[in-house]
Design an enzyme around this catalytic site. Structure first.
Site, PDB file in Angstrom:
ATOM      1  N   GLU A  99     -29.932  12.957  26.456  1.00 26.90           N
ATOM      2  CA  GLU A  99     -29.212  12.092  25.525  1.00 26.90           C
ATOM      3  C   GLU A  99     -27.762  12.514  25.396  1.00 26.90           C
ATOM      4  O   GLU A  99     -27.451  13.700  25.450  1.00 26.90           O
ATOM      5  CB  GLU A  99     -29.831  12.224  24.135  1.00 26.90           C
ATOM      6  N   CYS A 120     -20.835  13.942  22.438  1.00 24.29           N
ATOM      7  CA  CYS A 120     -21.715  15.094  22.294  1.00 24.29           C
ATOM      8  C   CYS A 120     -22.614  15.125  23.531  1.00 24.29           C
ATOM      9  O   CYS A 120     -23.405  14.204  23.742  1.00 24.29           O
ATOM     10  CB  CYS A 120     -22.504  14.871  21.005  1.00 24.29           C
ATOM     11  N   CYS A 127     -35.194  22.715  25.647  1.00 21.54           N
ATOM     12  CA  CYS A 127     -34.520  23.927  25.194  1.00 21.54           C
ATOM     13  C   CYS A 127     -35.560  25.019  25.015  1.00 21.54           C
ATOM     14  O   CYS A 127     -36.683  24.752  24.588  1.00 21.54           O
ATOM     15  CB  CYS A 127     -33.813  23.663  23.862  1.00 21.54           C
ATOM     16  N   CYS A 131     -35.974  26.624  17.993  1.00 25.13           N
ATOM     17  CA  CYS A 131     -35.582  26.540  16.576  1.00 25.13           C
ATOM     18  C   CYS A 131     -36.587  25.606  15.892  1.00 25.13           C
ATOM     19  O   CYS A 131     -36.900  24.531  16.407  1.00 25.13           O
ATOM     20  CB  CYS A 131     -34.163  25.980  16.443  1.00 25.13           C
ATOM     21  N   CYS A 134     -35.786  21.705  15.104  1.00 30.61           N
ATOM     22  CA  CYS A 134     -35.051  20.909  16.093  1.00 30.61           C
ATOM     23  C   CYS A 134     -35.988  20.154  17.037  1.00 30.61           C
ATOM     24  O   CYS A 134     -36.973  20.718  17.518  1.00 30.61           O
ATOM     25  CB  CYS A 134     -34.132  21.836  16.894  1.00 30.61           C
ATOM     26  N   SER A 206     -21.281  24.881  21.339  1.00 33.99           N
ATOM     27  CA  SER A 206     -22.079  25.305  20.187  1.00 33.99           C
ATOM     28  C   SER A 206     -23.236  26.163  20.693  1.00 33.99           C
ATOM     29  O   SER A 206     -23.845  25.856  21.708  1.00 33.99           O
ATOM     30  CB  SER A 206     -22.620  24.061  19.484  1.00 33.99           C
ATOM     31  N   SER A 229     -24.369  27.852  15.488  1.00 33.77           N
ATOM     32  CA  SER A 229     -25.415  27.268  14.645  1.00 33.77           C
ATOM     33  C   SER A 229     -26.029  28.402  13.846  1.00 33.77           C
ATOM     34  O   SER A 229     -26.876  29.140  14.344  1.00 33.77           O
ATOM     35  CB  SER A 229     -26.480  26.602  15.527  1.00 33.77           C
ATOM     36  N   ASN A 305     -31.492  16.202   9.150  1.00 33.51           N
ATOM     37  CA  ASN A 305     -32.072  14.909   9.536  1.00 33.51           C
ATOM     38  C   ASN A 305     -33.550  15.102   9.814  1.00 33.51           C
ATOM     39  O   ASN A 305     -33.898  15.944  10.645  1.00 33.51           O
ATOM     40  CB  ASN A 305     -31.443  14.403  10.846  1.00 33.51           C
ATOM     41  N   CYS A 348     -30.682  15.241  17.834  1.00 35.12           N
ATOM     42  CA  CYS A 348     -30.681  15.029  19.268  1.00 35.12           C
ATOM     43  C   CYS A 348     -32.037  15.424  19.827  1.00 35.12           C
ATOM     44  O   CYS A 348     -32.639  16.378  19.392  1.00 35.12           O
ATOM     45  CB  CYS A 348     -29.606  15.905  19.893  1.00 35.12           C
TER      46      CYS A 348
HETATM   47  N1  SAH Z   1     -28.321  25.046  21.204  1.00 36.46           N
HETATM   48  C1  SAH Z   1     -26.976  24.862  20.719  1.00 36.46           C
HETATM   49  C2  SAH Z   1     -26.459  23.473  20.991  1.00 36.46           C
HETATM   50  C3  SAH Z   1     -27.194  22.385  20.255  1.00 36.46           C
HETATM   51  S1  SAH Z   1     -26.157  21.874  19.016  1.00 36.46           S
HETATM   52  C4  SAH Z   1     -26.915  25.223  19.276  1.00 36.46           C
HETATM   53  O1  SAH Z   1     -27.958  25.527  18.707  1.00 36.46           O
HETATM   54  O2  SAH Z   1     -25.837  25.263  18.711  1.00 36.46           O
HETATM   55  C5  SAH Z   1     -27.140  20.853  18.083  1.00 36.46           C
HETATM   56  C6  SAH Z   1     -26.882  21.113  16.613  1.00 36.46           C
HETATM   57  O3  SAH Z   1     -27.724  20.226  15.850  1.00 36.46           O
HETATM   58  C7  SAH Z   1     -27.258  22.533  16.235  1.00 36.46           C
HETATM   59  O4  SAH Z   1     -26.396  23.029  15.254  1.00 36.46           O
HETATM   60  C8  SAH Z   1     -28.642  22.309  15.696  1.00 36.46           C
HETATM   61  O5  SAH Z   1     -29.030  23.369  14.916  1.00 36.46           O
HETATM   62  C9  SAH Z   1     -28.476  21.009  14.954  1.00 36.46           C
HETATM   63  N2  SAH Z   1     -29.723  20.322  14.646  1.00 36.46           N
HETATM   64  C10 SAH Z   1     -30.892  20.389  15.308  1.00 36.46           C
HETATM   65  N3  SAH Z   1     -31.827  19.654  14.706  1.00 36.46           N
HETATM   66  C11 SAH Z   1     -31.227  19.094  13.626  1.00 36.46           C
HETATM   67  C12 SAH Z   1     -31.672  18.220  12.614  1.00 36.46           C
HETATM   68  N4  SAH Z   1     -32.917  17.789  12.582  1.00 36.46           N
HETATM   69  N5  SAH Z   1     -30.794  17.843  11.650  1.00 36.46           N
HETATM   70  C13 SAH Z   1     -29.511  18.286  11.691  1.00 36.46           C
HETATM   71  N6  SAH Z   1     -29.034  19.100  12.639  1.00 36.46           N
HETATM   72  C14 SAH Z   1     -29.890  19.515  13.589  1.00 36.46           C
END
Ligand code: SAH
Length: 361
Positions: A99, A120, A127, A131, A134, A206, A229, A305, A348
């Site tokens: 995406e 983005c 991944c 996390c 996510c 990020s 993050s 989200n 995402c």
């Molecule tokens: N792996 C890298 C790049 C992904 S960035 C990183 O972790 O930074 C994607 C961002 O969206 C990250 O900050 C992640 O923590 C955040 N994210 C993931 N799921 C989310 C959600 N459900 N709501 C809001 N932010 C979210």
């Protein structure tokens, strides 16, 4: 000749540097200035098919067609409309999906005169970092994207939307620092004058916090921005939701952030998603303020989200504002994303999961 990644035999043109394309042309018995002509078609004239490259003879175009693909992916869905955030789903050469999100200038964030158009991009399929909140990691890790697949996300979004991108964030699916070689190659192509010509200061990588890779990034010359993050301001809270914190706890991570800030003379930003009853307490806010001041970072607070199948939700607005106020009162530069109803903006990875489920049924 380079291979962008092990699983494709050859990178598409969009993953290649000029000198590599020149040796391509020499190999097929053509003068090497042809490489520059090809790059002009791809990046200046934004042509997507060899047929349209009229200053290359028909015979040569056919040879090139056999030799090296111009594109390896196809846009299968676009969600959203003009003036809003749009999400693009791409099918890759191996049937996998990634995406990409186009975010138009937001007056709330940048002032109404801003013409910032941010894309983005994803850096991996799936991944590996798991996390807990996510969607990207729900089906585990599949593979790295090649530099070509990263650059193509931008080219195709521009082509589909008719808009020129001027800001790139590596905040889509995947952990960019776990695919550093291909990501840096893509950055080089996106940055190059012969390429997409977007300034390094308009690109942000990020990371979930891969400490050794942050140092590697600090040691390379481009002034790319770094976002962390964070999502938990103490080890105790962070390791509950981000397993990577066990490998690189906060002190170790911050040591690498200091190194980055020092080398780059740059302000780092922290992303902090607010999840109810997980990391939204005022004592977390105070700990976060301390961590931000330690490194001179600014903080972006993002209300969580919801993700289908996951239990987490965002705190109410009152709590979000109270959390923000603690940071501001401590003198930390902080923003809170206040827009509501951004269904499309939702985590995402979700669109891909739906498409995979549909393909499987
Ligand atoms: N792996 C890298 C790049 C992904 S960035 C990183 O972790 O930074 C994607 C961002 O969206 C990250 O900050 C992640 O923590 C955040 N994210 C993931 N799921 C989310 C959600 N459900 N709501 C809001 N932010 C979210």
């Amino acid at each position: 000749m380079t291979q962008a990644h092990a699983s494709t035999p050859v990178s598409a043109v969009t993953g290649m540097l000029p000198e590599e394309l020149e040796s391509d042309f020499i190999t097929i018995g053509e003068p090497k200035y042809r490489a520059r002509q090809l790059l002009e078609w791809v990046y200046d004239k934004r042509v997507a098919r060899y047929d349209e490259m009229t200053n290359l003879g028909k015979g040569l175009r056919e040879k090139l067609q056999q030799w090296r693909a111009l594109t390896t992916m196809e846009c299968v869905t676009v969600q959203g409309s003009r003036d809003t955030t749009r999400k693009f789903l791409f099918r890759l050469y191996d049937g996998r999906y990634v995406e990409t999100v186009l975010i138009p200038a937001s007056p709330a964030l940048y002032g109404s005169a801003s013409d910032r158009r941010t894309v983005c991009v994803s850096s991996q399929v799936g991944c590996a970092y798991d996390c807990k909140f996510c969607a990207s990691g729900l089906n585990g890790f599949t593979r790295n994207l090649g530099a070509d697949e990263i650059v193509e996300q931008l080219l195709q979004v521009e082509r589909q939307s008719g808009e020129k991108i001027n800001n790139v964030v590596f905040m889509g699916m995947g952990e960019p620092l776990a695919n550093l070689t291909n990501v840096l190659r893509a950055v080089q192509i996106i940055n190059a004058e012969w390429g997409m010509h977007i300034g390094a200061r308009h690109m942000t990588i990020s990371t979930s916090g891969l400490a050794p890779q942050i140092k590697k990034l600090a040691d390379q010359p481009l002034q790319i921005r770094l976002a962390l993050s964070l999502h938990g301001a103490t080890d105790e809270v962070r390791e509950q939701i981000m397993p990577v914190n066990r490998k690189y706890p906060l002190d170790r991570l911050f040591e690498s952030l200091h190194y980055y800030a020092e080398r780059k003379k740059q302000m780092i930003s922290f992303e902090f998603i607010l999840i109810e009853n997980v990391n939204d307490s005022l004592s977390q806010a105070r700990a976060l303020a301390g961590r931000a001041k330690e490194i001179g970072a600014k903080v972006n607070l993002i209300p969580y989200n919801t993700v289908e199948g996951l239990p987490w939700k965002r705190p109410d607005e009152h709590q979000q504002e109270a959390f923000l106020k603690v940071l501001q009162d401590a003198g930390v530069k902080a923003t809170l994303r206040r827009e509501k109803g951004h269904d499309i903006d939702a985590a995402c990875g979700q669109l891909r999961l739906k498409q995979e489920a549909a393909d499987a049924s």
